[in-house]
Design an enzyme around this catalytic site. Structure first.
Site, short mmCIF file in Angstrom:
data_model
loop_
_atom_site.label_atom_id
_atom_site.label_comp_id
_atom_site.label_asym_id
_atom_site.label_seq_id
_atom_site.Cartn_x
_atom_site.Cartn_y
_atom_site.Cartn_z
N ASP A 160 -17.18 7.44 -0.91
CA ASP A 160 -15.88 7.11 -0.12
C ASP A 160 -15.35 8.79 0.36
OD1 ASP A 160 -13.43 6.33 0.86
OD2 ASP A 160 -12.56 6.32 -1.16
N CYS A 181 -16.21 1.72 1.22
CA CYS A 181 -15.24 0.84 1.57
C CYS A 181 -14.54 1.08 2.81
CB CYS A 181 -13.91 0.99 0.66
SG CYS A 181 -13.31 2.94 0.69
N ARG A 223 -13.75 -8.51 2.81
CA ARG A 223 -12.39 -8.05 2.36
C ARG A 223 -11.39 -9.29 2.83
NH1 ARG A 223 -9.83 -3.33 1.69
NH2 ARG A 223 -8.27 -4.67 1.23
N HIS A 277 -7.51 0.78 -5.89
CA HIS A 277 -7.74 -0.02 -4.86
C HIS A 277 -8.49 -1.53 -5.31
CE1 HIS A 277 -7.89 -1.29 -0.92
NE2 HIS A 277 -8.84 -0.36 -0.22
N GLN A 336 -10.22 -3.97 -2.81
CA GLN A 336 -11.50 -3.46 -2.40
C GLN A 336 -12.73 -3.38 -3.25
OE1 GLN A 336 -12.20 -1.86 1.01
NE2 GLN A 336 -14.31 -2.42 0.15
N ARG A 367 0.95 -1.20 0.01
CA ARG A 367 -0.05 -0.09 0.01
C ARG A 367 1.02 1.26 0.05
NH1 ARG A 367 -5.23 1.71 3.60
NH2 ARG A 367 -5.98 0.09 2.08
N1 NVA Z 1 -9.87 6.61 -0.86
C1 NVA Z 1 -9.37 6.47 0.09
C2 NVA Z 1 -9.71 4.84 0.66
C3 NVA Z 1 -9.35 4.21 1.78
C4 NVA Z 1 -9.47 3.00 2.01
C5 NVA Z 1 -8.09 6.68 0.29
O1 NVA Z 1 -7.29 6.50 -0.53
O2 NVA Z 1 -7.56 7.09 1.68
N1 CP Z 2 -11.05 0.10 2.82
C1 CP Z 2 -9.89 -0.20 3.30
O1 CP Z 2 -8.97 -0.55 2.48
O2 CP Z 2 -9.73 0.14 4.43
P1 CP Z 2 -8.19 0.42 5.52
O3 CP Z 2 -7.64 1.69 4.85
O4 CP Z 2 -8.67 0.24 6.80
O5 CP Z 2 -7.27 -0.88 4.96
#
Ligand code: NVA
Ligand code: CP
Length: 303
Positions: free
Chosen positions: A222, A262, A290, A130, A133, A103
């Site tokens: 989101d 998500c 997930r 992502h 997800q 990540r």
């Molecule tokens: N769009 C959000 C998703 C988190 C799971 C982010 O990138 O922070």
């Molecule tokens: N939805 C998701 O990816 O959550 P986290 O940021 O907690 O991993």
């Protein structure tokens, strides 16, 4: 020469049949198959350069349940945080582990890691995409409406054209379902991903949340400011004021519609508490899924 490892970096580079295979495998995982520790002796490195609850915990627990081991590598504790190159990290980790989940911020970093690694790489979120997800979202939709209906579900994305919006566009590209996005000007999805999705699905980019939600089976959103955009929070609150999923937006949707997010969510910003905690919300099934999805991906890539 050793064969190239298979990776899971995005939906668009996989055939629809493969994605359907992963969803079917997810169903078998959720039904309790693969309890016999099929990943015994396997190790997964998890590189997290951003925060996580669901991705980190579901992956670590998933590896443990499959009999393997996952180790967490954060910026603070590794040489990556001190500037060691992605290429060197990929080559070194490949000598120790059977797979890498990452990540991070730039999507290019994940692509480079996958190019240099000799073990499978899984994208655990980038600024662009992502994919794990959206696979959980598709699985949740299939549980609700049936696998055979995935291609005909009407999906409404409300809010930021972010990594999740781009991932829904890739899902539309592969599964062919109609997708309406309502995003403020300046906050639309990635133009290339949008164009590609339009070559395979009925995709519309709108400015009205209620219009996008008309007749939808899935309404999803989101946060307005993703990880790394914390400094833009105030400006985004202004730009996104008309892009909240509230009861009025949900009323436009099909009577069978479900709400997905998500998580983490900001109640009162992108969604009202009434919607996310209401009867149409499936967000905690989605979060649970997930775990089942990542186990299916791990079984497929490193099993
Ligand atoms: N769009 C959000 C998703 C988190 C799971 C982010 O990138 O922070
Ligand atoms: N939805 C998701 O990816 O959550 P986290 O940021 O907690 O991993």
């Amino acid at each position: 020469m050793a064969p190239r490892p298979r990776h899971f970096l995005d939906l668009a580079s996989h055939e629809t049949a493969y994605l359907r295979h992963l969803l079917q495998l997810t169903g078998r995982v959720k039904a309790g198959e693969f309890a016999g520790r099929p990943l015994k002796g396997r190790t997964l490195a998890m590189i997290f350069r951003k925060s996580s609850t669901r991705t980190r915990v579901s992956t670590e627990v998933g590896m443990a349940q499959l009999g393997g081991h996952a180790l967490m590598i954060s910026d603070r504790e590794s040489q990556m945080g001190r500037g060691e190159t992605v290429a060197d990290t990929a080559k070194v980790l490949s000598r120790y582990v059977d797979g890498i989940l990452i990540r991070t911020f730039g999507h290019d970093e994940v692509v480079e890691l996958a190019r240099e690694a000799t073990v499978p790489v899984i994208n655990g979120l980038t600024d662009l995409l992502h994919p794990c997800q959206v696979m959980a979202d598709l699985f949740t939709a299939a549980e609700e409406f049936g696998d055979d209906h995935l291609a005909s579900l009407r999906v409404a994305w409300i809010g930021d054209g972010n990594n999740m919006a781009n991932s829904w566009l890739n899902a539309a590209y592969r599964f062919g379902f109609p997708l309406r996005l309502a995003c403020p000007p300046e906050y639309g999805p990635d133009p290339e991903i949008l164009d590609r999705s339009r070559s395979a699905a009925d995709v519309e980019l709108l400015r009205s949340a209620t219009e996008a939600a008309e007749g939808a089976h899935i309404v999803t959103t989101d946060v307005w400011a993703s990880m790394g955009q914390e400094d833009e929070q105030r400006a985004r609150e202004v730009a996104f004021a008309g892009y909240r999923v509230d009861e009025t937006v949900m009323e436009q949707a099909d009577p069978s519609a479900i709400f997905l997010h998500c998580l983490p969510a900001h109640r009162g910003e992108e969604v009202t508490a009434g919607v996310i905690d209401g009867p149409r919300s499936r967000v905690f099934d989605e979060a649970e899924n997930r775990l089942h999805v990542i186990k299916a991906i791990l079984l497929d890539l490193i099993g």
